[in-house]
Design an enzyme around this catalytic site. Structure first.
Site, short mmCIF file in Angstrom:
data_model
loop_
_atom_site.label_atom_id
_atom_site.label_comp_id
_atom_site.label_asym_id
_atom_site.label_seq_id
_atom_site.Cartn_x
_atom_site.Cartn_y
_atom_site.Cartn_z
N ASP A 122 41.05 33.02 52.41
CA ASP A 122 40.52 34.28 52.26
C ASP A 122 38.99 34.62 52.82
OD1 ASP A 122 42.67 34.39 50.58
OD2 ASP A 122 41.76 34.84 48.72
N ASP A 132 43.89 37.55 50.77
CA ASP A 132 44.09 38.44 49.69
C ASP A 132 44.52 39.64 50.09
OD1 ASP A 132 44.01 37.91 46.98
OD2 ASP A 132 42.16 39.10 46.74
N HIS A 163 46.28 43.06 48.84
CA HIS A 163 46.46 43.80 47.40
C HIS A 163 47.14 45.48 48.02
CE1 HIS A 163 45.25 40.60 45.01
NE2 HIS A 163 43.86 40.88 45.20
N HIS A 207 47.12 47.36 42.45
CA HIS A 207 47.08 46.05 42.00
C HIS A 207 46.40 45.87 40.52
CE1 HIS A 207 46.33 41.45 42.00
NE2 HIS A 207 47.34 41.53 42.68
N HIS A 229 39.40 45.30 45.91
CA HIS A 229 38.92 44.60 47.13
C HIS A 229 40.29 44.29 47.83
CE1 HIS A 229 40.22 41.73 43.85
NE2 HIS A 229 40.62 40.85 44.93
N LYS A 261 48.74 37.13 50.50
CA LYS A 261 49.41 36.85 49.15
C LYS A 261 48.39 37.84 48.11
CE LYS A 261 44.92 33.87 48.16
NZ LYS A 261 44.20 34.93 47.32
N CYS A 299 40.36 31.36 44.20
CA CYS A 299 41.52 30.94 45.02
C CYS A 299 41.53 29.66 45.74
CB CYS A 299 41.62 32.05 46.32
SG CYS A 299 42.09 33.61 45.42
#
Ligand code: VGL
Ligand code: ZN
Length: 239
Positions: A17, A58, A60, A64, A103, A128, A176
């Protein structure tokens, strides 16, 4: 040195990330001092001793569940409010997790990898956190296991390549990076977090966080230590 690959040591680099939204100055969820780890990560990315170099993002959807703005007052304050997430496939399995500012929305500039990261060396990029219904810190799978509701494919990739050790760097150290390293142990890999290659969201909790990772079998190692040295051919050996 003669080329004699050691089947008990086939390492992978996991770069977690390294995205604009996790970094000052423009990120919506900036991790203090996050950009400063990039030179070390680039040095690791350039090493010929790592057959797999995998970055995660990351990634989303706008709806989310981890975004505070998707919840109702008064339980919608970023960083302090929490929500309980239930396994869509099993109402008896749930966990409580922290809410965040918006984010890393897929395809937005905040979700981009840092331009200073040497992405040409990456062998794979994994996205992810794509399911709006669950928070997923780990690059492997969400923390809902009975039944497991989704899987990034990372475990199959690493096992399929015969990887034995994973070196985990990136952001954030206490979220993470930590969850990825702990799941790597569960998957049977030797898991190292390179301390100089990560930064936490909560600096005050970092010492305790490292202790908890170690209790779960992760090894927190230093840039100058023997585990990282092995990647540079500075040390031979087992472990
Ligand atoms: C992360 C908070 C929310 C991370 C991702 O990459 O550590 N932290 N989403
Ligand atoms: Zn996130």
């Amino acid at each position: 040195m003669a080329d004699s690959p050691d089947p008990s040591f086939k390492p992978a680099l996991l770069v977690i990330d390294m995205q604009e939204d996790f970094c000052p100055p423009n990120g919506t969820l900036p991790v203090p001092d996050a950009r400063s780890i990039t030179p070390l990560i680039n040095t690791l990315l350039a090493l010929p001793t790592l057959p797999l170099k995998i970055a995660t993002q990351d990634w989303h959807p706008p709806a989310h569940i981890s975004f505070a703005s998707n919840h109702s007052a008064p339980h919608n304050t970023p960083f302090t409010s929490t929500t309980t997430i239930t396994n869509p496939l099993n109402p008896a399995e749930s966990y409580t997790t922290r809410l965040w500012p918006v984010h890393c929305v897929a395809h937005t500039p905040g979700a981009a990898l840092l331009p200073e990261l040497h992405t040409a060396h990456l062998t794979h990029t994994i996205q992810k956190g794509t399911d709006p219904r669950v928070e997923m810190y780990s690059a492997f799978y969400p923390p809902l296991h009975s039944p497991r509701m989704s899987d990034s494919g990372l475990a199959a990739l690493l096992h399929g390549e015969g990887i034995t050790h994973v070196y985990v760097v990136g952001l954030a150290g206490d979220y993470c990076v930590r969850s990825t390293a702990e799941d790597a142990v569960r998957e049977g890999f030797v898991a190292y977090v390179v301390e100089e290659g990560t930064r936490p969201v909560d600096g005050t909790g970092w010492e305790g966080c490292k202790r908890e990772m170690e209790e779960r079998g992760v090894k927190v190692v230093r840039e100058g230590g023997r585990e990282v040295g092995r990647l540079f051919g500075r040390v031979e050996g087992s472990g």
